[in-house]
Design a protein around this motif. Structure first.
Motif, short mmCIF file in Angstrom:
data_model
loop_
_atom_site.label_atom_id
_atom_site.label_comp_id
_atom_site.label_asym_id
_atom_site.label_seq_id
_atom_site.Cartn_x
_atom_site.Cartn_y
_atom_site.Cartn_z
N ARG A 31 0.80 -1.22 0.00
CA ARG A 31 0.00 0.00 0.00
C ARG A 31 0.84 1.28 0.00
N ILE A 32 1.85 1.32 0.86
CA ILE A 32 2.56 2.60 1.04
C ILE A 32 3.56 2.88 -0.08
N ASP A 53 9.13 -8.36 -4.21
CA ASP A 53 7.94 -8.67 -3.40
C ASP A 53 7.56 -10.12 -3.73
N LYS A 115 9.01 3.67 8.90
CA LYS A 115 8.75 3.53 10.33
C LYS A 115 7.67 2.49 10.54
N ASN A 143 7.99 10.67 7.13
CA ASN A 143 7.52 11.70 6.19
C ASN A 143 6.95 12.92 6.92
N SER A 186 -2.81 -5.72 3.99
CA SER A 186 -2.00 -4.69 4.67
C SER A 186 -2.38 -4.59 6.14
N TRP A 189 -1.05 -8.07 9.00
CA TRP A 189 0.16 -8.08 9.83
C TRP A 189 0.03 -7.07 10.98
N ASP A 204 2.08 2.22 15.79
CA ASP A 204 2.31 2.39 14.35
C ASP A 204 2.07 3.84 13.91
N HIS A 208 4.82 8.39 14.41
CA HIS A 208 4.97 9.72 13.78
C HIS A 208 4.86 10.84 14.82
N TYR A 271 -5.19 7.88 4.61
CA TYR A 271 -5.82 7.28 5.79
C TYR A 271 -6.73 8.32 6.45
N1 LIG Z 1 4.67 6.71 6.75
C1 LIG Z 1 3.43 6.31 6.88
O1 LIG Z 1 2.56 7.11 7.15
C2 LIG Z 1 3.07 4.87 6.68
C3 LIG Z 1 1.76 4.53 6.30
C4 LIG Z 1 1.48 3.18 6.09
C5 LIG Z 1 2.44 2.19 6.29
N2 LIG Z 1 3.68 2.58 6.71
C6 LIG Z 1 4.73 1.57 6.96
O2 LIG Z 1 5.16 1.02 5.71
C7 LIG Z 1 5.48 -0.34 5.86
C8 LIG Z 1 4.65 -1.17 4.88
O3 LIG Z 1 3.27 -0.94 5.12
P1 LIG Z 1 2.17 -1.20 4.00
O4 LIG Z 1 0.92 -0.61 4.53
O5 LIG Z 1 2.64 -0.81 2.65
O6 LIG Z 1 2.06 -2.80 4.08
P2 LIG Z 1 1.54 -3.79 2.94
O7 LIG Z 1 1.17 -5.04 3.65
O8 LIG Z 1 0.51 -3.12 2.10
O9 LIG Z 1 2.84 -4.02 2.04
C9 LIG Z 1 3.92 -4.82 2.44
C10 LIG Z 1 4.44 -5.54 1.20
O10 LIG Z 1 5.61 -6.28 1.57
C11 LIG Z 1 5.56 -7.49 0.86
N3 LIG Z 1 6.45 -8.47 1.50
C12 LIG Z 1 6.19 -9.33 2.51
N4 LIG Z 1 7.28 -10.06 2.80
C13 LIG Z 1 8.26 -9.63 1.96
C14 LIG Z 1 9.62 -9.98 1.79
N5 LIG Z 1 10.21 -10.90 2.55
N6 LIG Z 1 10.33 -9.33 0.84
C15 LIG Z 1 9.77 -8.38 0.06
N7 LIG Z 1 8.47 -8.00 0.19
C16 LIG Z 1 7.74 -8.62 1.14
C17 LIG Z 1 4.10 -7.89 0.87
O11 LIG Z 1 3.80 -8.86 -0.14
C18 LIG Z 1 3.43 -6.55 0.63
O12 LIG Z 1 3.24 -6.30 -0.77
C19 LIG Z 1 5.25 -0.65 7.35
O13 LIG Z 1 6.46 -0.44 8.04
C20 LIG Z 1 4.24 0.39 7.77
O14 LIG Z 1 4.26 0.67 9.15
C21 LIG Z 1 4.01 3.89 6.90
#
Ligand SMILES: NC(=O)c1ccc[n+]([C@@H]2O[C@H](COP(=O)([O-])OP(=O)(O)OC[C@H]3O[C@@H](n4cnc5c(N)ncnc54)[C@H](O)[C@@H]3O)[C@@H](O)[C@H]2O)c1
Length: 375
Positions: A31-32, A53, A115, A143, A186, A189, A204, A208, A271
């Motif tokens: 997602r991110i 991925d 983070k 960010n 997403s 986990w 989580d 921030h 979000y």
């Molecule tokens: N800065 C922000 O505001 C913000 C917002 C959302 C998420 N995040 C952070 O970003 C990170 C990811 O969150 P997300 O929402 O994108 O999660 P997500 O579940 O949507 O994406 C994670 C991705 O990692 C992949 N993955 C799993 N195991 C893997 C591996 N061993 N190697 C490579 N890829 C693998 C999954 O298939 C998935 O596509 C987390 O640390 C989350 O806390 C930050």
């Protein structure tokens, strides 16, 4: 023990800054990625060479952005391929951060990590040790430190326009309706994280808020917290209502209140977080009215002093822009090695300590906990 004592080292660069585009791999394409990618698009500082991925669907989807990048199901496959990589943009579920980041550093790649850094101090130590052993940089991006209204808020507080700072508060309301779609995968986990006592609100998202507190006013010497629990489904526990109070070493106190408004609609491109920061000074105040969502439709930053209210109407207050600017900052930093990392691995440990101190305080009935004394 790791903590504030290490901060002075964060910008000591031992690697040779790049005089060509850095070769980057995205590790995690969920997602991110949609926002982190903004720092990489049309950026001459970087060449995206690989996408990693295990999800074939995600690889195919993201390949459209980078047709020339090679795709891999795992970082180990990428490393074994012989493709040259300088830096990894790590967007993995939090529980994979400690092992995943250590592995990538061991491959000899710099890491820009989303983070929260990780769940525990031993995990953090392992990651810092891997960075040091491999002479690579571990950055833990936040960010929010690149959200223009917050930048201006910090500048106003430091300018003296408010007089001396006498305190501040942050507010966060998670709302049940609106915003972009978050796939169930997403969220899955995050449910595991909740079971480990690292919830989505305080740990989580809270990461921030706690980062901005340290960024604004420096080290924290005492934390008190009262963290509630709202069970919204089997195994889905949200840490609300929660109230965290802390005192910086400077004596400035901060408060953060966290609630859920399940039936509230919030207009948001991302979000559905309704957030505010307000700093009170001896002769005025400054307030950021919104961040992730589009809650209060007043200027995103307002400053009151000497009987006059000033509204900032022309700031880039699109939350998504903060990802673009954080990513660009990092990719430029790799070319210069100059200035703070915003945010270094060592600084991220202080955020982790802050969060862990809040959990410990709450578990012990709200007593004061010094984050530096956690082991
Ligand atoms: N800065 C922000 O505001 C913000 C917002 C959302 C998420 N995040 C952070 O970003 C990170 C990811 O969150 P997300 O929402 O994108 O999660 P997500 O579940 O949507 O994406 C994670 C991705 O990692 C992949 N993955 C799993 N195991 C893997 C591996 N061993 N190697 C490579 N890829 C693998 C999954 O298939 C998935 O596509 C987390 O640390 C989350 O806390 C930050």
């Amino acid at each position: 023990m790791i903590g504030y004592a290490d901060i002075g080292d964060y910008s000591a660069v031992t690697f040779v800054p790049y005089d060509r585009p850095v070769r980057a791999a995205f590790v995690g394409l969920g997602r991110i990625y949609d926002l982190n990618v903004r720092g990489y698009i049309d950026n001459p500082d970087v060449e995206v060479v690989a996408l990693v991925d295990p999800s074939e669907e995600r690889r195919a989807q993201r390949q459209a952005d980078w047709p020339d990048a090679a795709t891999f199901a795992s970082a180990a496959e990428l490393a074994a391929s012989g493709l040259e990589v300088d830096t990894a943009e790590v967007l993995l579920p939090v529980v994979l951060h400690a092992d995943g980041v250590s592995e990538l550093l061991d491959f000899g790649w710099h890491v820009n990590l989303q983070k929260p850094m990780c769940n525990s101090l031993p995990e953090a130590q392992r990651m810092l040790d891997a960075a040091k052993a491999n002479d690579r940089i571990l950055r833990v991006m936040d960010n929010y430190l690149f959200y223009e209204p917050l930048h201006r808020l910090k500048a106003v507080a430091e300018s003296g326009d408010l007089g001396g700072v006498v305190g501040y508060h942050m507010k966060m309301v998670g709302t049940g309706n609106g915003g972009w779609d978050v796939p169930w995968s997403s969220f899955e986990w995050q449910i595991d994280q909740m079971k480990r006592g690292r919830g989505i609100m305080v740990f989580d998202d809270g990461w921030h808020k706690l980062t901005t507190a340290i960024w604004l006013f420096g080290p924290i010497r005492e934390v008190r917290a009262w963290i509630g629990n709202l069970a919204v489904g089997p195994g889905i526990d949200l840490e609300t209502p929660a109230t965290l109070i802390w005192e910086h070493s400077s004596g400035i106190r901060g408060v953060w209140d966290v609630t859920i408004a399940m039936d509230m609609y919030l207009r948001s491109d991302y979000y559905t977080n309704d957030e505010r920061w307000e700093i009170t000074g001896s002769k005025g105040f400054a307030r950021v009215n919104r961040c992730t969502g589009r809650g209060i439709q007043q200027p995103s930053l307002e400053v009151y002093a000497d009987g006059e209210m000033r509204g900032y109407h022309a700031l880039d207050d699109d939350w998504g822009s903060s990802f673009r600017d954080s990513g660009r900052y990092w990719l430029r930093w790799l070319h210069t090695g100059e200035g703070p990392l915003l945010w270094s691995g060592e600084e991220a440990v202080d955020v982790l300590r802050f969060a862990l101190a809040a959990y410990e305080s709450s578990a012990k009935g709200g007593i004061g906990v010094d984050p530096a004394l956690l082991t």
